[in-house]
Design a protein around this motif. Sequence first.
Motif, PDB file in Angstrom:
ATOM      1  N   SER A 195      -3.653   1.619  -2.056  1.00 49.87           N
ATOM      2  CA  SER A 195      -4.255   2.918  -2.289  1.00 49.87           C
ATOM      3  C   SER A 195      -5.143   2.880  -3.521  1.00 49.87           C
ATOM      4  CB  SER A 195      -3.166   3.965  -2.487  1.00 49.87           C
ATOM      5  OG  SER A 195      -2.435   4.118  -1.296  1.00 49.87           O
ATOM      6  N   ALA A 196      -4.747   2.058  -4.475  1.00 44.71           N
ATOM      7  CA  ALA A 196      -5.543   1.963  -5.695  1.00 44.71           C
ATOM      8  C   ALA A 196      -6.922   1.413  -5.373  1.00 44.71           C
ATOM      9  CB  ALA A 196      -4.837   1.076  -6.707  1.00 44.71           C
ATOM     10  N   ARG A 207      -8.478   1.718  -2.563  1.00 49.03           N
ATOM     11  CA  ARG A 207      -9.220   2.780  -1.872  1.00 49.03           C
ATOM     12  C   ARG A 207      -9.824   3.746  -2.885  1.00 49.03           C
ATOM     13  NH1 ARG A 207      -5.020   5.659   0.099  1.00 49.03           N
ATOM     14  NH2 ARG A 207      -5.220   6.998  -1.724  1.00 49.03           N
ATOM     15  N   GLU A 208      -9.028   4.119  -3.865  1.00 57.02           N
ATOM     16  CA  GLU A 208      -9.548   5.077  -4.844  1.00 57.02           C
ATOM     17  C   GLU A 208     -10.627   4.451  -5.709  1.00 57.02           C
ATOM     18  OE1 GLU A 208      -8.792   8.445  -4.850  1.00 57.02           O
ATOM     19  OE2 GLU A 208      -8.040   7.643  -2.939  1.00 57.02           O
TER      20      GLU A 208
END
Lengths: 232, 312, 409, 384, 268
Positions: free
Chosen positions: C95-96, C98-99
């Motif tokens: 997710s990191a 993606r952000e």
Amino acid sequence: MLELDGVTAAYDTTPILRDVDLSVEDGEIVGVMGKNGVGKTTLLKTVMGLLEPSEGSISYDGTDVTHASADERARAGIGYIPQGRDVFPKLTVEQNIKMGETIRSESDETLYDQIYDYFPVLEERASQEAGTLSGGQQQMLAIGRALVSNPDLLLLDEPSEGIQPSIVDQISQDMQTINDDLGTTILFVEQNLGVIREMADRCYAMERGTVVDELGPSTIADEDAIAEYLAV
Amino acid sequence: MVNGINLALQFLDSFAFIVLAAAGLAIIFGIMGVINLAHGEFILIGAYTATLAVTQLGLPLVVAMVVGGLVTGLFGILTERVIISGAWPNYISQRTLGRDVIDPLYDRLADSMVATFGLSLILTQGARIRFGNSIDQIATPFGAISYGAFSYSTYRIVLAGVSIGLLLATYYLFTRTDFGMRARATIQDKETAQAMGVNTDRMYMLTFGIGSALAGLTGALFAPVISMQPTLGDQFLVEAFVAVVVGGPSVVLGTALSGGVLGAILATFSNLYGTFIGRIALLVAALIALRFLPDGITGFIEQLRQRRQESD
Amino acid sequence: SAGEGGTSTDTASSTDTLKIGVLEDQSGNFALVGDPKAKASMLAIEEINANGGIDGMQIETFQRDPQSDNQRYQELTRTAINEESVDALWAGYSSATREAIRPIIDRNEQLYFYTTQYEGGVCDEFTFAVGPTARQQLGIVLPYLVEEFGPDIYTIAADYNFGQLSADWVKVLANENDANVLGEEFIPLSESSFGSTINRIQEADPDFVMSMLVGANHTSFYEQKASAGLDVPIGTSTAMAQGYEHRRLDAPAMANIYAGVNYMEEVPTDSNTGDGGFVDRYFEMYPDAPYLNEEAETNYFSTYMYKKAVEQAGTTEQPEVVDALESGIELGTEEAPEAPDGETIRLDGATHHVDHHMWIMRADDEHNIEAVENRQIPETFLSETAGCNLPENPEQTQYTPVDYYEEAE
Amino acid sequence: MSRNSANGGANRSLPSRLRSRFEGPNTIGESRGFWVGFAVAVAVLVVYPVFGDGSQLSLFMVLALLGLSLSVVWGYSGVLSFGQVVFFGIGAYTFGVVSINYATPGGITAAVVAGIVGGGLSAAILGYFMFYGGVRDVYVTIITLVSTIVMHTFMAQTAGSEWAIGEAALGGFNGMPDIPLLTLGIEGASYQFIYNPFPMRVIGIGAFEISPFYYLVLLLLIGTYLGLRILVNSDYGRVMVAVREDEDRTEMFGYNVTRVKFVVFTLGGALAGLSGVLYAARNVYIDPTVFSLLFATLPVIWVSIGGRKSLLGAVVATLAVEYLRISMAGELALVLLGTLLLVTILVLPSGFVPWLHEQLVETRLGPGEAGGADAPDASSEVSD
Amino acid sequence: MSDTETESEVDSLGPNVRQTAAELATGDRTETLLQTDGLVKQFGGFTATDDVDFSVAEGELRCLIGPNGAGKSTLLNLITGSYEASDGSIYYNGHDITDLDPHERVSRGISMKFQVPSVYGDLSVRENVRLPVQQFADGEERRRLVAEAIEAAGLTGYEDVDAGQLSHGQQQQLEIGMAAALEPDLLLLDEPVAGLDVAEREAIAERITRLNEEQGIAFVVIEHDTDFVASIAEEVTVLHNGEVFREGPIEEIESDPEVQRIYLGGES
Ligand SMILES: Nc1ncnc2c1ncn2[C@@H]1O[C@H](COP(=O)(O)OP(=O)(O)OP(=O)(O)O)[C@@H](O)[C@H]1O
Ligand SMILES: Nc1ncnc2c1ncn2[C@@H]1O[C@H](COP(=O)(O)OP(=O)(O)OP(=O)(O)O)[C@@H](O)[C@H]1O
Ligand SMILES: NC(N)=O
Ligand SMILES: [Mg+2]
Ligand SMILES: [Mg+2]
């Protein structure tokens, strides 16, 4: 016992020793003198094998050792007391002395006694880290350390540097005793006129990287003659 | 709840982890002045060798672990000859170019860091290319012991025992034997050691080899309990560096003491407040220790001893 | 060798080729998961190309290894968009990541597929987060475990956004299922020693543990808890399906672990494990590959979703393709092997998420995997709770459960 | 090397007096040739975005500022810091937090300043803690390394909603998105540097767009480089070098060595902070990977490879290493990169740029005449 | 001196030590410059200096002799602040400086040359000398002082040579030159001629005498070469076992039988 023939040596590419011829007979005490920076230390390092000659040859005890490494020469019986305070600073005094023994298979207690006899402070400070000794004490340690290896040929680089006058006298006498009793051959560098006169049978004078003169016993006895080599 | 047995066992666990993580690094750094950023990859070599020796060759676990240590030791010697001392490249260049091309990396902290960082990239990626993103793991031997509601892996206790044994052996080797004395003398003053008849080349090589073998053994010992993948060594690095430096100048003793102190902090804080706080506590304790004991724990002990003697 | 296909220009994309960017970790901390993702993308692309491409256009790829390094991701994303002009981008496991790249995606209005199972809540007009969300992953496994073993839960999770938000969802779902969370612990990603964690679990004595551990270091937990003799049942959204721990670890480390997933290699649908199925095709193309994981299937089917959307739009122009995707693409079991025969999965146009077919997969003492339960679980958090409706209200937000559920706080 | 005797002490021309401030034994590049080359290099950088990927180069130049910060601290003052990324990251986060809370041109401009101050201040605190506590040598290195790891561990877990400063959520491992676009000035008189391409039309080349951010960074990099050249060739720079060479000796000349290290460390922190601000501004994003072990190692790599006693080396090596890191592709990329680092440091231990300089000087003067890379020539006296 | 200094251009980096040396040359020579009071230094259980009261007057040239390990280097290191005293105090110009940092003592006018030569090996001779000079001189004056210091050290022509490449004797000369360039009131030299040849010894003896006479710098010189000591010193202090053993004019000391016994040996 030791024979240098046309030895030239350099740090990196700057030649320091140029075409040095020199010989030391078995049982002799030979001095080397000369002004600062003429290459005396470099000469001893080359003999010890810490610097490889680019030209010429070195033979020791009849064998050619020109390309032998320092530790090989040490095992062949050459002992060395470097200039300055090259003790192992983080080893104790006792361990430093033991280092001198590494080349011998078993330790000789009588040698220890003898060394402690010369320099009692070494026994007192046996477990002190050598780096914390005073300047003169370190010099004594360096000498003691070389003596336990009981070398056949002992190289001394300014042994009197930083040592109190009374002990300087004592060292010159002790070296002669060692020479007499054990038959140790000695090649030494000195600035101290007294020491040279006291110890040397014979003496080489160096200038700018090469041997310029050889002084016999009679010249050595003459204070002014020596001063000339050291001063001008 | 602070359960005494829990805490004690976790302390042993943390102690073993820190000490084993640090031992090889400590020797290579403390004695040779080389910061080995490939330390984690040496651990990797040990872990992979031991694991593959079990799964591929069917060796008994204990033998496989020793093999892991030995192989890593040999690899360390190779590394020392090729990179750290540059002896082999220099041998070739002497005969072709007529000069040395590599200055030994001893006591050149930053340069040794860059070089071993490069090595670590090569080793990690090499392992990945050769073995993929992971290899199959071996099971943990010895089962568990339980007490009340709790149970505990016996193997972790064995690890603690092994780590203490290794420490004692290393301490003995470097402080009590002639080999240790010569190795230390070599590092302090190479030329003088040579003049004393020490083959300094061999000392460097062996010291590095022993440090590497310890790292490899660490990897082998932890192989059953950590995930087998090419970056597995990274997880040891932080504790290793912290422990070595907090330990101070006496390499082995320092590692043991910092393993003890840091292990106690890690165990206590993890137990009371969880893993995150445990980790932060470990790091903050290390910062504070370094700030107030700039010579590490053994440096501090040395001072204490002196002060006590003074007041006598 | 930047841009093997030469730099394509905007006009080239609407002719006989189109270009897809695939940035998945093949080295670094997430390589274990990322590598099958890259491979499955390539499998889908090769199949599509072999069958005449998309509307007659062959797919070119821009593929690089970002090495689990977010800075590298950002640069490669810029390159993919600005230099390579990709028509669609697949990128990133964590997710990191993606952000890290989403600002670049949004600024360049780039069509982007994020294909990892994740914490949920991303409502972004350019991002299609097609992996299952925490509510879907936990939604299948948690109620089952409460039913089977009892109501007391202990949560351990990776100490970053995914783990923390997933733990929040455990609390929400516990509340909805009359269960309670006895305790939770967050573990830094760099941690690999679990002695104290294991003791804390034993002390709390839960009926089961929910584990949302992530990354290679955390894998160590399972072997360590097994060797410590901790044999409590474990529910998870991360283990086995991503990093195939049941294959890598010696049995019985993973025994009695229940994974809530949309896919893993062992999912027993015909199109998956049957002759010539997804698994066969994958290992035919990559005989040495170790495993076909959850994210790989997501990469695979989303490539087919893209194909359908382009064909429906009749162009690769991204706004039109996004419109087509938002019309609600459906895939059957052939392209989405997670769905059993006759069922489909559907892309929800309003939220850019997928109504997945979810499975509970359990490992036994020999690490054999059995499917315990399966059913479709729609995405509900964005669509029902947060009211995300991108076609009507384009935005670039990530919603979190704390804003909507008291118990998540 | 005979320039000084040619135009002697006081009555030198203005350009040469100006130049002299940038020159001295502590930097490479004492000749007219160097400055001509420098001007050419700057010109190339000015037109580069027309031909190449200016966006990527702007990142490398931002990182070059980080490299320079380590070069001053380590290369010139002897403090090997593994913590430049701490100040870099703090600068970046500070910029993010302040600008998110005050997303007006004035607020964003203030955020830039806050970021630089944040970097400097955190370095000052850590520096005070270490240097005034008597921490030296490798212990400094490890303390800074541990600080980096603490920051990494800590920032990665700030995902929860409680970790917000005003409007700005720190965001944990996922990082902080939604950073406003870098805008300098005040309301009514401001300029936006990010995502604001500036259309150009050059006769003979055609139309294209250039990024104002690129030129902002280029200007800052050149300014910083020249500024640091003045610093290291000043009296203070000489003291820095003396501290690097021998702390005890320097103390014995009456210099407050502790303060010198503290001041330089703080300056380095501020510079790293500036770099971090630009990094966050360019990416419109910041996350804790800037505190990772890998990222912390990079500045040491750049500076070692480039030549630690050379500011120019830090810049050149940062650009080169980062370019290679990003553009090498394929399975063997990391193996090749590792080999390259390994071989470079082994064969050129004093760094690539000093080595290159030596080669150039030697070919110009012929062998034997050239001094070492850092050998002072007669002109060094003019920097007084 | 520097406690009263009001010069506005004091460099923020360092002290202003210029003025007083010249003043002193004409000043009263009997003022006490340095005074130690019951100074003790212990290393572990070993007492290296034991309750030493030692004083140096302004402009005096005093030699410090004594057996190896007597505590001579330790005493100098206590005066410079390199070692922290275990007990006792040090007064300088009437001020207690026992707790000052080394650099603060330097800025008050104490300068030291270490026993082991420690010039900046990688810096040129000019850079070495410029470092002390730049603290109080600028522009033309600085250039002149640097040139003078180099000339006085006999290193003209070596300005751009790295100091590490100089001979042993040249390094000693350079180091004395650097210490003297600070124009201190008190200069401490630890074995300045050890390892030097006769000619260089003479040069350094001459140098010390000249600095003492012309600039009024007070000296404490440790040396084992008795001829050298005799050629420069008026007053000698003998340390033994960490204590002051004798103090007095050189002739008196040399003929003292006790000193001969512990230090000089036979009839040297
Ligand atoms: N490691 C080295 N590298 C380069 N040059 C050196 C090195 N060591 C010494 N030299 C140079 O070699 C020359 C001879 O040095 P050496 O030390 O042999 O002189 P020395 O006669 O022993 O002098 P001293 O009486 O001062 O000890 C000197 O000019 C010295 O600068
Ligand atoms: N760090 C230390 N730890 C223990 N003992 C020490 C330490 N430093 C010095 N000593 C001891 O203190 C005594 C005095 O040493 P110092 O160096 O002052 O002697 P010195 O008078 O200068 O002798 P020399 O003429 O040989 O240089 C010596 O016995 C030395 O071994
Ligand atoms: N989406 C995850 N697992 O970070
Ligand atoms: Mg010599
Ligand atoms: Mg002394």
